[in-house]
Design a protein around this motif. Sequence first.
Motif, short mmCIF file in Angstrom:
data_model
loop_
_atom_site.label_atom_id
_atom_site.label_comp_id
_atom_site.label_asym_id
_atom_site.label_seq_id
_atom_site.Cartn_x
_atom_site.Cartn_y
_atom_site.Cartn_z
N UNK A 58 -7.08 6.56 1.85
CA UNK A 58 -6.26 6.04 2.82
C UNK A 58 -5.36 4.99 2.42
N UNK A 59 -5.55 4.36 1.25
CA UNK A 59 -4.40 3.60 0.64
C UNK A 59 -3.19 4.40 0.36
N UNK A 60 -3.41 5.62 -0.20
CA UNK A 60 -2.23 6.45 -0.53
C UNK A 60 -1.55 6.90 0.87
N UNK A 61 -2.30 7.39 1.65
CA UNK A 61 -1.81 8.19 3.08
C UNK A 61 -1.02 7.08 3.94
N UNK A 62 -1.93 6.01 4.12
CA UNK A 62 -1.61 4.93 5.28
C UNK A 62 -1.00 3.70 4.65
N UNK A 63 -0.88 3.47 3.34
CA UNK A 63 0.10 2.52 2.92
C UNK A 63 1.30 2.87 2.06
N UNK A 64 0.98 3.66 1.04
CA UNK A 64 1.93 4.02 0.12
C UNK A 64 3.05 4.96 0.70
N UNK A 65 2.59 6.00 1.54
CA UNK A 65 3.30 6.94 2.33
C UNK A 65 4.07 6.37 3.25
N UNK A 66 3.77 5.46 4.23
CA UNK A 66 4.30 4.96 5.43
C UNK A 66 5.62 4.05 4.87
N UNK A 67 5.42 3.59 3.62
CA UNK A 67 6.27 2.73 2.87
C UNK A 67 7.30 3.35 2.17
N UNK A 68 7.20 4.79 2.28
CA UNK A 68 8.46 5.62 1.56
C UNK A 68 8.21 5.50 -0.13
N UNK A 69 6.98 5.06 -0.51
CA UNK A 69 7.04 5.30 -1.96
C UNK A 69 7.17 6.44 -2.67
N UNK A 70 8.08 6.24 -3.72
CA UNK A 70 8.26 7.64 -4.23
C UNK A 70 7.76 7.63 -5.75
N UNK A 71 7.73 6.27 -6.00
CA UNK A 71 7.24 6.12 -7.48
C UNK A 71 6.43 4.77 -7.51
N UNK A 72 5.31 5.08 -7.97
CA UNK A 72 4.43 3.74 -8.20
C UNK A 72 4.26 3.39 -9.76
N UNK A 73 3.98 2.25 -10.20
CA UNK A 73 3.80 1.81 -11.22
C UNK A 73 2.71 0.86 -11.48
N UNK A 74 1.43 1.08 -12.12
CA UNK A 74 0.39 0.41 -12.25
C UNK A 74 0.11 0.16 -13.58
N UNK A 75 -0.98 -0.86 -13.83
CA UNK A 75 -1.59 -1.23 -15.27
C UNK A 75 -2.71 -0.08 -15.44
N UNK A 76 -2.84 0.12 -16.56
CA UNK A 76 -4.13 0.95 -16.87
C UNK A 76 -5.41 0.83 -16.30
N UNK A 77 -5.44 -0.49 -15.92
CA UNK A 77 -7.02 -0.94 -15.26
C UNK A 77 -6.84 -1.22 -13.83
N UNK A 78 -5.91 -0.82 -13.41
CA UNK A 78 -5.65 -1.06 -11.67
C UNK A 78 -6.78 -0.17 -11.20
N UNK A 79 -7.13 -0.93 -9.95
CA UNK A 79 -8.20 -0.32 -9.17
C UNK A 79 -7.73 -0.42 -7.68
N UNK A 98 0.33 13.30 -5.56
CA UNK A 98 1.11 14.44 -5.88
C UNK A 98 1.27 15.28 -4.54
N UNK A 99 2.39 15.85 -4.30
CA UNK A 99 3.52 15.96 -5.14
C UNK A 99 4.75 14.95 -5.17
N UNK A 100 4.62 14.16 -3.89
CA UNK A 100 5.72 13.39 -3.47
C UNK A 100 5.74 11.97 -4.11
N UNK A 101 4.58 11.37 -4.57
CA UNK A 101 4.56 10.08 -5.19
C UNK A 101 4.14 10.31 -6.79
#
Length: 315
Positions: A111-132, A149-152
């Motif tokens: 849901x975070x990916x589909x209902x937060x990141x995609x509606x915000x038009x995120x095409x690239x996400x950068x996170x730390x290795x320990x991000x949850x 994948x494949x759009x983010x």
Amino acid sequence: MEIISLTYPLQECPAVLKDKKIAVAIGHFDGVHRGHQNVIRQAVQIAKQSGALSAVMTFLPHPKEVLGQGDQYFSCLTPPGEKQALFAELGVDIMIVVKFDLTFAAISPQQFVDEVLRPLHAEHVVVGFDFTFGSKGQGNPEMMRTMGSPDIKVDIVDPLYENGEKVSSTYIRSALEKGDIALATTLLGRPYELDGIVVHGDARGRTIGFPTANVGLSKPFITPCLGVFAIKAKVAGKTYSGVLNHGMKPTFNKEEIRPVLEAHLFDFHQDIYGEPISLEFHSFIRPEKKFGSVHELIEQIGADAKQAKQFFGLA
């Protein structure tokens, strides 16, 4: 830098992002320390290369505060206003502040990916290795990479180490608690800073030849250990070197009360009651102690001031 405040579920894409893509660094980023800076700079660089807007997504209040996992998160290294300024210095275009409540805490990683990141038009996400992310922190960076994948696209930034220990907000808090200002400065990549207002104290400092500015913190900052520090203070449009005592004033106080911050600024003679003031911690001089007489206290303050001036190359 533009600020966007969001509550889940998102009603619609913010107007500023309607026809834009974003490269977004995600995290709480308390301290905006050197490790955080690596994550954010990577998002900024990707945005420049792709023609997207650079963004930082952070959460308010701290997730652990909402989930009851630690009282220490009521205080922070960088309250929202300070965070905002530091993000802007790093070249971020948009700061996205997501309200962290129990509804948001319960969403699944998908849901975070589909209902937060995609509606915000995120095409690239950068996170730390320990991000949850997602309910109970079930999601990790590799899961986000698969779900997006494949759009983010997802970049995972390796940890940064200092003295064999991961650079983290917890490490910085520990350094401040121990009075290791040099280590805290190294981890942050800048001096640790507090903001407040000059408030009325007992005016005893001026009677012993060392007038002080009593500082009331304006936000829930983490404070260093009790003791004396070499500082720089930004007040009334200028920066001054000085010495600061953070303590209970044991020479005068018979009962333990909450600690106070008292700054003696060198070559400063203005009335600044009610003025905003910013304190940078540059060096730890000594722990707080009780003196047998006011004379002993005056001698020690003089020695503290001399040591601070030597640190700043003023003596």
